[in-house]
Design a protein around this motif. Structure first.
Motif, mmCIF file in Angstrom:
data_model
loop_
_atom_site.group_PDB
_atom_site.id
_atom_site.type_symbol
_atom_site.label_atom_id
_atom_site.label_comp_id
_atom_site.label_asym_id
_atom_site.label_seq_id
_atom_site.Cartn_x
_atom_site.Cartn_y
_atom_site.Cartn_z
ATOM 1 N N ARG A 223 0.897 -1.327 -0.018
ATOM 2 C CA ARG A 223 0.183 -0.044 0.288
ATOM 3 C C ARG A 223 0.994 1.260 0.015
ATOM 4 O O ARG A 223 0.752 2.328 -0.558
ATOM 5 C CB ARG A 223 -1.005 0.045 1.206
ATOM 6 N N LEU A 224 1.913 1.128 0.729
ATOM 7 C CA LEU A 224 2.860 2.345 0.813
ATOM 8 C C LEU A 224 3.316 2.558 -0.719
ATOM 9 O O LEU A 224 3.717 3.696 -1.117
ATOM 10 C CB LEU A 224 3.869 2.203 1.952
ATOM 11 N N ALA A 225 4.087 1.531 -1.356
ATOM 12 C CA ALA A 225 4.529 1.536 -2.483
ATOM 13 C C ALA A 225 3.643 2.032 -3.581
ATOM 14 O O ALA A 225 3.972 3.007 -4.293
ATOM 15 C CB ALA A 225 4.769 0.429 -2.975
ATOM 16 N N ASP A 226 2.213 1.847 -3.450
ATOM 17 C CA ASP A 226 1.244 2.248 -4.402
ATOM 18 C C ASP A 226 1.079 3.569 -4.331
ATOM 19 O O ASP A 226 1.098 4.763 -5.158
ATOM 20 C CB ASP A 226 -0.062 1.699 -4.274
ATOM 21 N N PHE A 227 0.974 4.299 -2.957
ATOM 22 C CA PHE A 227 1.019 5.580 -2.643
ATOM 23 C C PHE A 227 1.925 6.517 -3.110
ATOM 24 O O PHE A 227 1.828 7.321 -3.762
ATOM 25 C CB PHE A 227 0.619 5.943 -1.136
ATOM 26 N N CYS A 228 3.271 5.864 -2.818
ATOM 27 C CA CYS A 228 4.536 6.680 -3.090
ATOM 28 C C CYS A 228 4.655 6.766 -4.914
ATOM 29 O O CYS A 228 4.928 7.730 -5.373
ATOM 30 C CB CYS A 228 5.880 6.031 -2.443
ATOM 31 N N TYR A 229 4.296 5.720 -5.422
ATOM 32 C CA TYR A 229 4.349 5.861 -6.898
ATOM 33 C C TYR A 229 3.519 6.508 -7.319
ATOM 34 O O TYR A 229 3.908 7.306 -8.222
ATOM 35 C CB TYR A 229 4.201 4.187 -7.265
ATOM 36 N N ASP A 230 2.434 6.800 -7.157
ATOM 37 C CA ASP A 230 1.249 7.723 -7.500
ATOM 38 C C ASP A 230 1.593 9.033 -7.290
ATOM 39 O O ASP A 230 1.242 9.795 -8.162
ATOM 40 C CB ASP A 230 0.032 7.467 -6.746
ATOM 41 N N HIS A 231 2.298 9.461 -6.203
ATOM 42 C CA HIS A 231 2.600 10.878 -5.737
ATOM 43 C C HIS A 231 4.095 11.125 -6.072
ATOM 44 O O HIS A 231 4.555 12.071 -5.790
ATOM 45 C CB HIS A 231 2.455 11.120 -4.327
ATOM 46 N N HIS A 232 4.598 10.218 -6.905
ATOM 47 C CA HIS A 232 6.199 10.709 -7.216
ATOM 48 C C HIS A 232 7.170 10.508 -6.145
ATOM 49 O O HIS A 232 8.002 11.677 -6.320
ATOM 50 C CB HIS A 232 6.007 11.834 -8.390
ATOM 51 N N LEU A 233 7.205 9.751 -5.165
ATOM 52 C CA LEU A 233 7.886 10.117 -4.218
ATOM 53 C C LEU A 233 9.101 8.807 -4.395
ATOM 54 O O LEU A 233 8.723 7.615 -4.445
ATOM 55 C CB LEU A 233 7.259 9.644 -2.691
ATOM 56 N N LEU A 234 10.004 9.285 -4.086
ATOM 57 C CA LEU A 234 11.391 8.296 -3.890
ATOM 58 C C LEU A 234 11.231 7.970 -2.641
ATOM 59 O O LEU A 234 10.878 8.597 -1.516
ATOM 60 C CB LEU A 234 12.542 8.988 -4.129
ATOM 61 N N VAL A 235 11.623 6.488 -2.337
ATOM 62 C CA VAL A 235 11.593 6.107 -1.036
ATOM 63 C C VAL A 235 12.823 5.310 -0.662
ATOM 64 O O VAL A 235 13.515 4.618 -1.407
ATOM 65 C CB VAL A 235 10.646 4.643 -0.835
ATOM 66 N N ILE A 236 13.415 5.745 0.503
ATOM 67 C CA ILE A 236 14.717 5.080 1.090
ATOM 68 C C ILE A 236 14.127 4.011 2.053
ATOM 69 O O ILE A 236 13.311 4.494 2.986
ATOM 70 C CB ILE A 236 15.439 5.999 1.853
ATOM 71 N N SER A 237 14.446 2.956 1.999
ATOM 72 C CA SER A 237 14.166 1.847 2.808
ATOM 73 C C SER A 237 15.374 1.506 3.788
ATOM 74 O O SER A 237 16.173 0.735 3.227
ATOM 75 C CB SER A 237 13.420 0.577 2.132
#
Length: 391
Positions: free
Chosen positions: A186-200
């Motif tokens: 769910r987090l990946a879907d949100f960040c993808y849709d909002h053009h957010l890069l994710v550091i894990s």
């Protein structure tokens, strides 16, 4: 057990942060330290043997990456986390917090923002701020059972056009949570849709406890893989934090070319002489030590739970699903922040990380490091029980 985790090792005089920073940070050095996140256990002998073997050679010159460096990491990640990483996805980095700072400068313009989900490891917000990037809070939601959920409605509210990066703690520190596949997807879907890069940040990934399992963020979906930079390291698990050895995993070629190209241009993808050696030894020869260490830590956690239940009922430990850090809920003591610090520091003579340093939601909590011999933990809890009884 093959390895000894019961012997108390005197660390004073070794230059360790745990003791040497007491005076500068607390103004006194008579405190029992249970704060910084390294352990009081002797390092796996196979790792020390590998380092000693290299030191038998009298020249410590420039070195190349050993042939088994990537295969050792690949095989470990595949066997422990069922993630088949590719050679081109991986690069050495000189530390995970440093990696956060590098990403902030490489991928974010000065007016762009970073989302963090507190309470969380404090460099997640201190490092972006130190690099003059604005931090946006999206606090976790604390459930009745003490564990946390991500606030996806909150993410919708706080994420604006200037938000470009979200930093994920996976597993979570200080809450000790192994995020579920559903949450990460769910987090990946949100960040993808909002053009957010994710550091894990997955430095605790090899320390899942009590039957829990770590799931790498980038492995949950194609979207997650395409928007993420994963940081991992053997240093937390194998108690070798003083040997700076970490690696970034970046499946997306565009992100990878930009990040790894910058690392290479500044020679930050080149490891020091002991980094590769320690990493290979840990991942090739450290599994039995890791298993025994985790079993010992689990017993330490049970000991803390039982002791608090019997002797300090006003403090409730949240059982971690990963790592050796226990999030202590002290709110039933009904103390102000200053009074809580006074209880632990001036009355019990203990040095822990206080909850407020982890951001909003940490009020009334303390973080306890239980990566120590059990007698050492018992001594600390006895002092704390005596101090609480005297309130």
């Amino acid at each position: 057990m093959q390895y000894d985790f019961n012997t108390v090792i005197e660390r004073r005089g070794s230059g360790d942060l745990m003791h040497e920073a007491l005076k500068p940070r607390w103004g006194r050095d008579d405190l029992q330290p249970l704060w910084v996140a390294d352990m009081d256990f002797a390092v796996c002998p196979e790792i020390l043997d590998a380092l000693r073997h290299r030191l038998e050679h009298p020249i410590l010159g420039y070195t190349v990456e050993p042939e088994d460096y990537f295969p050792a990491i690949h095989d470990w990640v595949l066997s422990h986390h069922q993630w088949d990483i590719k050679r081109e996805w991986l690069s050495f980095i000189p530390g995970i917090v440093k990696g956060i700072g590098l990403v902030c400068n490489i991928f974010l313009k000065p007016d762009e923002k970073v989302i963090v989900m507190p309470p969380v490891y404090h460099p997640f917000f201190l490092t972006p701020r130190g690099n003059h990037r604005e931090v946006v809070w999206n606090p976790l939601i604390r459930r009745e059972d003490g564990y946390y959920d991500m606030d996806f409605e909150g993410l919708e509210r706080v994420c604006d056009d200037k938000c470009r990066l979200l930093i994920l703690c996976n597993p979570h520190n200080p809450g000790g949570i192994c995020w579920t596949r559903e949450t990460l997807t769910r987090l990946a879907d949100f960040c993808y849709d909002h053009h957010l890069l994710v550091i894990s940040d997955e430095i605790h990934c090899d320390m899942a406890l009590f039957g829990h399992r770590h799931i790498p963020f980038a492995s949950v979906s194609e979207k997650a893989a395409n928007i993420s930079i994963t940081f991992q390291s053997p240093t937390k698990t194998f108690n070798i934090a003083g040997i700076i050895t970490s690696h970034a995993i970046v499946p997306n070629k565009e992100l990878r070319d930009r990040f790894f190209g910058w690392l290479k241009a500044n020679e930050l993808d080149e490891a020091h002489i002991f980094a590769h050696i320690a990493t290979i030894a840990a991942f090739r020869k450290g599994e039995e030590w890791r298993r025994e260490m985790l079993a010992y830590v689990e017993e330490n956690i049970r000991f803390v739970e039982n002791y608090c239940r019997e002797h300090i009922p006003g403090i409730r430990p949240l059982r971690p699903q990963a790592s050796f850090l226990v999030w202590l809920d002290c709110r039933e003591l009904h103390l102000s922040h200053e009074a809580l610090l006074d209880l632990f520091i001036d009355k019990a003579h203990l040095a822990l990380n206080d909850g407020e340093m982890f951001g909003p939601g940490g009020e009334g909590f303390m973080r306890l490091n239980v990566g120590s011999p059990r007698d050492y933990i018992r001594q600390a809890l006895e002092k704390l029980a005596k101090a609480v009884k005297a309130l």
